[in-house]
Design a protein around this motif. Structure first.
Motif, mmCIF file in Angstrom:
data_model
loop_
_atom_site.group_PDB
_atom_site.id
_atom_site.type_symbol
_atom_site.label_atom_id
_atom_site.label_comp_id
_atom_site.label_asym_id
_atom_site.label_seq_id
_atom_site.Cartn_x
_atom_site.Cartn_y
_atom_site.Cartn_z
ATOM 1 N N ILE A 16 0.831 -1.208 0.000
ATOM 2 C CA ILE A 16 0.000 0.000 0.000
ATOM 3 C C ILE A 16 0.863 1.254 0.000
ATOM 4 C CG2 ILE A 16 -1.652 1.327 1.373
ATOM 5 C CD1 ILE A 16 -2.977 -1.273 2.141
ATOM 6 N N VAL A 17 1.961 1.229 0.760
ATOM 7 C CA VAL A 17 2.861 2.392 0.752
ATOM 8 C C VAL A 17 3.422 2.620 -0.644
ATOM 9 C CG1 VAL A 17 5.093 3.243 1.557
ATOM 10 C CG2 VAL A 17 3.467 2.296 3.182
ATOM 11 N N SER A 379 -4.300 -4.085 -10.990
ATOM 12 C CA SER A 379 -4.760 -3.616 -9.681
ATOM 13 C C SER A 379 -4.788 -2.091 -9.632
ATOM 14 C CB SER A 379 -3.836 -4.150 -8.577
ATOM 15 O OG SER A 379 -3.826 -5.554 -8.566
ATOM 16 N N VAL A 380 -3.747 -1.463 -10.173
ATOM 17 C CA VAL A 380 -3.695 0.013 -10.193
ATOM 18 C C VAL A 380 -4.822 0.563 -11.057
ATOM 19 C CG1 VAL A 380 -2.320 1.997 -10.944
ATOM 20 C CG2 VAL A 380 -1.226 0.118 -9.722
ATOM 21 N N ILE A 386 -11.994 2.989 -9.489
ATOM 22 C CA ILE A 386 -12.790 3.148 -8.272
ATOM 23 C C ILE A 386 -12.625 4.556 -7.714
ATOM 24 C CG2 ILE A 386 -12.993 2.397 -5.861
ATOM 25 C CD1 ILE A 386 -12.271 -0.441 -6.876
ATOM 26 N N THR A 387 -11.381 5.075 -7.726
ATOM 27 C CA THR A 387 -11.140 6.437 -7.249
ATOM 28 C C THR A 387 -11.930 7.448 -8.067
ATOM 29 O OG1 THR A 387 -8.925 5.847 -6.502
ATOM 30 C CG2 THR A 387 -9.368 8.189 -6.838
ATOM 31 N N ILE A 410 -7.683 -0.470 -2.003
ATOM 32 C CA ILE A 410 -8.177 -1.559 -2.852
ATOM 33 C C ILE A 410 -7.092 -2.019 -3.824
ATOM 34 C CG2 ILE A 410 -9.828 -2.117 -4.681
ATOM 35 C CD1 ILE A 410 -11.846 -0.336 -3.244
ATOM 36 N N SER A 411 -6.386 -1.058 -4.425
ATOM 37 C CA SER A 411 -5.307 -1.406 -5.355
ATOM 38 C C SER A 411 -4.231 -2.223 -4.658
ATOM 39 C CB SER A 411 -4.707 -0.129 -5.951
ATOM 40 O OG SER A 411 -3.622 -0.435 -6.784
ATOM 41 N N GLY A 412 -3.837 -1.797 -3.461
ATOM 42 C CA GLY A 412 -2.807 -2.518 -2.719
ATOM 43 C C GLY A 412 -3.235 -3.922 -2.345
#
Length: 523
Positions: A16-17, A379-380, A386-387, A410-412
């Protein structure tokens, strides 16, 4: 089992980071996505979507339409002269009705694509083509009767036909009324002729003429603009700009991520160590150790910097060019621009891995690594979608920030889930192991000789120990000592020490150069 040793907390944090500081964080600072991309295209400017203010300002300052300029063009006058000669010889045909003009008919030379439309066409201005020249090409000039020409005025052919079709019932009624009269006045005769000219309009022919003229018109504009140095320079500039920004994003992402990973562990320890007995000197020394550790982490990942440098640069270049090519045919949204950038960058990295295989991975491991790269991109993309969706519905204060956080999360998690499945799934492990069995004949030959070489090395070590009573470790130390010496004198000392240690009997005194010379003379 591997699953038992999988540190979910660490992986979630790291993933996530990494997403936060690259695709969702640094994008905001380094990559300003906009509708239509960064290069002006004919399709976009005709939809009032401008990539550059320079071109937009040039269009807005194009000047007012001057009918006289367009209708006094040399080719317009020359075509009119030729038309008059054809009319006198009875060869001039009304393009919109298909009838041959009589000597009494009033003819007009029509701009199929209206001169007014040509003047105000953003694509024409973008291509820097003179409006009067373009409007008066032979392909855009045709003869028709005065009624249709004046009725059409500056309308597009499609709009003119719609209006004229809607009038046909009324036209037919008025013609019947006038023809039912016994005697018509001059005004009525003129009106009847006007109505019949409108009734004679052949809409299929008119549509075909307009389509042909527009095809040549658009082809000339496209050819002029897309082969111009302006378009190539703008495309190259946008591609390089995006490539450098992507490169910076990828490299800074690694730096910020490593910085965070080190600080999140070090800061609590610093606080704990100094909260009861704070001494500035010790604190500064501990802080220096933290900075040193950060630097060491970054040095370890220097190879990754170079990899991300290349991937970011070339991925950004390809993404920008792809976006520009796409906008030649349709207008891309901000989201599409981002999706293209992310997907092209990942595909480039995966393709480079598959083609060059820098780590000489087996087929299964190679495909697994490539799929991991692509799955991260997916995923990104999903997180970005979604964003974007949440940005439209979260209208409360800080709603955009919440949307970004949810998208990152969600992506992470998706990245983590996909990578875990690819790495630890029993089903996928069977696939990778199966694929790893496939090697070409060169790989099999190389593997065979590596195994032979390893067995031979092991045999020689044992042979030396048995036959010559050599200690391999001591011999290695002796060899290394000889290699690092800088002078013959040092080598002489090392050799003499080794001779004495092994009780080697020589026919001369090893410590005397004269003794060695005398021995050589006696041979």
């Amino acid at each position: 089992m591997q699953q038992k040793n999988y540190n979910w907390q660490k992986e979630v944090n790291d993933t996530i980071v990494q997403s936060l500081v690259t695709s969702f964080g640094l994008d905001f600072l380094l990559l300003k996505d906009k509708k239509g991309g960064d290069v002006d295209t004919i399709h976009n400017v005709r939809n009032d979507i401008w990539a550059t203010e320079v071109e937009k300002d040039r269009y807005e300052n194009r000047g007012q339409y001057d009918s006289h300029e367009y209708h006094s063009h040399e080719n317009y006058k020359e075509t009119n002269r030729r038309g008059k000669q054809q009319k006198l010889s009875g060869e001039l045909i009304d393009s919109y009705t298909g009838e041959t003009f009589s000597q009494q008919d009033v003819t007009n030379l029509d701009h199929i694509i209206a001169a007014y439309e040509v003047h105000n066409d953003p694509a024409r201005v973008l291509a820097e083509i003179d409006g009067a020249d373009l409007a008066n090409r032979d392909s855009n000039l045709t003869f028709t009767n005065e009624t249709l020409n004046k009725s059409k005025k500056a309308q597009k052919m499609a709009d003119f036909m719609v209006n004229l079709k809607s009038q046909q019932t009324q036209i037919k009624t008025e013609i019947n009324v006038l023809e039912s009269k016994g005697q018509l006045t001059d005004i009525e005769l003129k009106k009847l002729k006007t109505l019949k000219n409108k009734q004679k309009a052949n809409f299929d022919v008119m549509e075909a003429i307009d389509k042909k003229a527009r095809k040549q018109y658009d082809a000339e504009i496209s050819r002029k603009y897309y082969s111009s140095s302006k378009f190539f320079v703008n495309t190259a500039s946008a591609a390089i700009n995006t490539g450098l920004r992507m490169e910076a994003r990828q490299m800074l992402g690694i730096v910020f991520a490593e910085l965070w990973f080190e600080l999140k562990d070090a800061i609590p320890k610093l606080i704990e160590q100094h909260k009861t007995n704070f001494k500035l000197k010790i604190f500064i020394e501990d802080l220096r150790d933290v900075v040193t550790n950060i630097w060491e982490r970054l040095k370890v990942r220097f190879k990754d910097f170079w990899t991300e440098f290349n991937n970011g640069l070339f991925g950004g270049l390809l993404a920008s060019v792809t976006t520009t090519m796409l906008n030649i045919f349709l207008t891309s949204t901000k989201l599409i621009v981002k999706l293209i950038r992310e997907s092209v960058n990942s595909l480039f990295s995966a393709a480079k891995l598959l083609f060059f295989n820098p780590e000489n991975l087996a087929l299964g491991d190679l495909l697994k690594s490539a799929i991991k790269i692509i799955s991260t991109s997916i995923s990104v993309i999903l997180g970005s979608m979604i964003t974007t969706y949440l940005n439209g519905i979260l209208s409360f204060p800080f709603g955009n920030d919440v949307a970004v956080f949810i998208g990152v999360l969600i992506s992470g998690l998706l990245t983590l889930a996909m990578c875990y499945f690819l790495e630890h799934s029993e089903f996928m492990q069977k696939i990778w192991n199966f694929l790893n069995k496939f090697r070409n004949k060169y790989e099999l030959t190389l593997q065979y000789y590596r195994e032979v070489n390893a067995a031979l090395d092991e045999y020689l070590v044992k042979l030396v120990q048995l036959e010559f009573n050599f200690n391999v470790t001591e011999m290695q130390v002796f060899t290394n000592a000889l290699q690092v010496t800088n002078s013959e004198y040092e080598r002489k000392i090392i050799l003499n020490q080794e001779i004495k240690r092994n009780n080697i009997v020589l026919p001369f005194d090893a410590e005397s150069d004269d003794s060695f010379s005398e021995w050589l003379d006696s041979l």
